[in-house]
Motif scaffolding. Sequence first.
Motif, mmCIF file in Angstrom:
data_model
loop_
_atom_site.group_PDB
_atom_site.id
_atom_site.type_symbol
_atom_site.label_atom_id
_atom_site.label_comp_id
_atom_site.label_asym_id
_atom_site.label_seq_id
_atom_site.Cartn_x
_atom_site.Cartn_y
_atom_site.Cartn_z
ATOM 1 N N CYS A 95 -28.063 -10.178 22.222
ATOM 2 C CA CYS A 95 -27.524 -11.176 22.826
ATOM 3 C C CYS A 95 -28.562 -12.192 23.950
ATOM 4 O O CYS A 95 -29.466 -11.815 24.165
ATOM 5 C CB CYS A 95 -26.154 -10.931 23.787
ATOM 6 S SG CYS A 95 -26.823 -9.818 25.099
ATOM 7 N N VAL A 96 -27.992 -13.375 23.996
ATOM 8 C CA VAL A 96 -28.682 -14.140 25.156
ATOM 9 C C VAL A 96 -27.409 -14.532 25.990
ATOM 10 O O VAL A 96 -26.512 -14.616 25.654
ATOM 11 C CB VAL A 96 -29.151 -15.655 24.362
ATOM 12 C CG1 VAL A 96 -30.394 -15.133 23.466
ATOM 13 C CG2 VAL A 96 -28.252 -16.199 23.798
ATOM 14 N N ASN A 115 -26.064 -22.036 23.406
ATOM 15 C CA ASN A 115 -25.729 -20.573 22.800
ATOM 16 C C ASN A 115 -25.081 -20.602 21.506
ATOM 17 O O ASN A 115 -25.330 -19.738 20.772
ATOM 18 C CB ASN A 115 -24.544 -20.079 23.825
ATOM 19 C CG ASN A 115 -25.189 -19.473 25.161
ATOM 20 O OD1 ASN A 115 -26.456 -19.565 25.100
ATOM 21 N ND2 ASN A 115 -24.512 -19.049 26.107
ATOM 22 N N THR A 151 -23.295 -14.246 22.335
ATOM 23 C CA THR A 151 -24.001 -15.009 23.537
ATOM 24 C C THR A 151 -22.811 -15.092 24.525
ATOM 25 O O THR A 151 -21.627 -14.883 24.358
ATOM 26 C CB THR A 151 -24.318 -16.424 23.124
ATOM 27 O OG1 THR A 151 -23.301 -17.250 22.951
ATOM 28 C CG2 THR A 151 -25.397 -16.635 21.817
ATOM 29 N N THR A 163 -18.129 -16.050 26.141
ATOM 30 C CA THR A 163 -18.979 -15.480 24.984
ATOM 31 C C THR A 163 -18.649 -16.036 23.624
ATOM 32 O O THR A 163 -17.404 -16.442 23.271
ATOM 33 C CB THR A 163 -18.581 -13.943 24.995
ATOM 34 O OG1 THR A 163 -17.157 -13.700 24.604
ATOM 35 C CG2 THR A 163 -18.911 -13.330 26.262
#
Length: 243
Positions: free
Chosen positions: A117-118, A138, A156, A238
């Motif tokens: 993930c970022v 994202n 993300t 997210t």
Amino acid sequence: MAWRSQIAEMIQKGIHRAFDDVVTLTEDWAHTLPAEYLLTVDIALAISTLNESHGGVGFPLKTYIEAPTKAFIRHCIPLWPLQNVGQRAKIYAKVTRKGKIDIAVTHDGMRKAAPTCVIEIKGFGASKREIHKDLVRNADFMALSQLVGEPRLEFTAFVALHKGKAGHVKHKQRDINEVRRKYDTYLSEVNLASRLPGVCASCSIYTASENLASDGMNEIQLDDVSEYHHHFIVAIVTFHWEP
């Protein structure tokens, strides 16, 4: 292994730890986070604790602060069959952001570190333009999978803090609803459904710290509210693959 639920829990723990750290550093329960970096560090440290049950440092998750964007994109590209320079150039160009990612997480894969993930983070006072840019970036990361043929990045996350206006606990939900309406607008402008079929958004809005008046308080308690009055709200967005 899917990490989204566990990392999401650690993001929330990191946020609460950051507010505790503010009290420790300033002795002021109503003080806003003095540095966005404090929030970043506490979230990253919370995520790193997921390795404790595996008995390793940096295994199976590796958590990077201020990770160079181009270096992280390499984790999103499988070793085969994308060896063509032109193909790789298109992939790098897909993510419009330059510079660095606030927090990047990878996990140990079969042949190299695989992207997990970022996470982009904004402290108090972020503008609509700044928030929009991070949400689009994202989305760009999630779109990489369309170019490499497989969804390698699990999700993300975007985290931002907001100040509420409530003075009494009965008005707390009004603050939360106001922030939620803003993010409904932000997400509609990103238009994720048409931009990225198969990717959906989840938005969590909740109170991270508060000191508000309530019915039945005595004079001493009301004095405390007036001195340390605040209602701090966190928004977590997210982007993840549909189950």
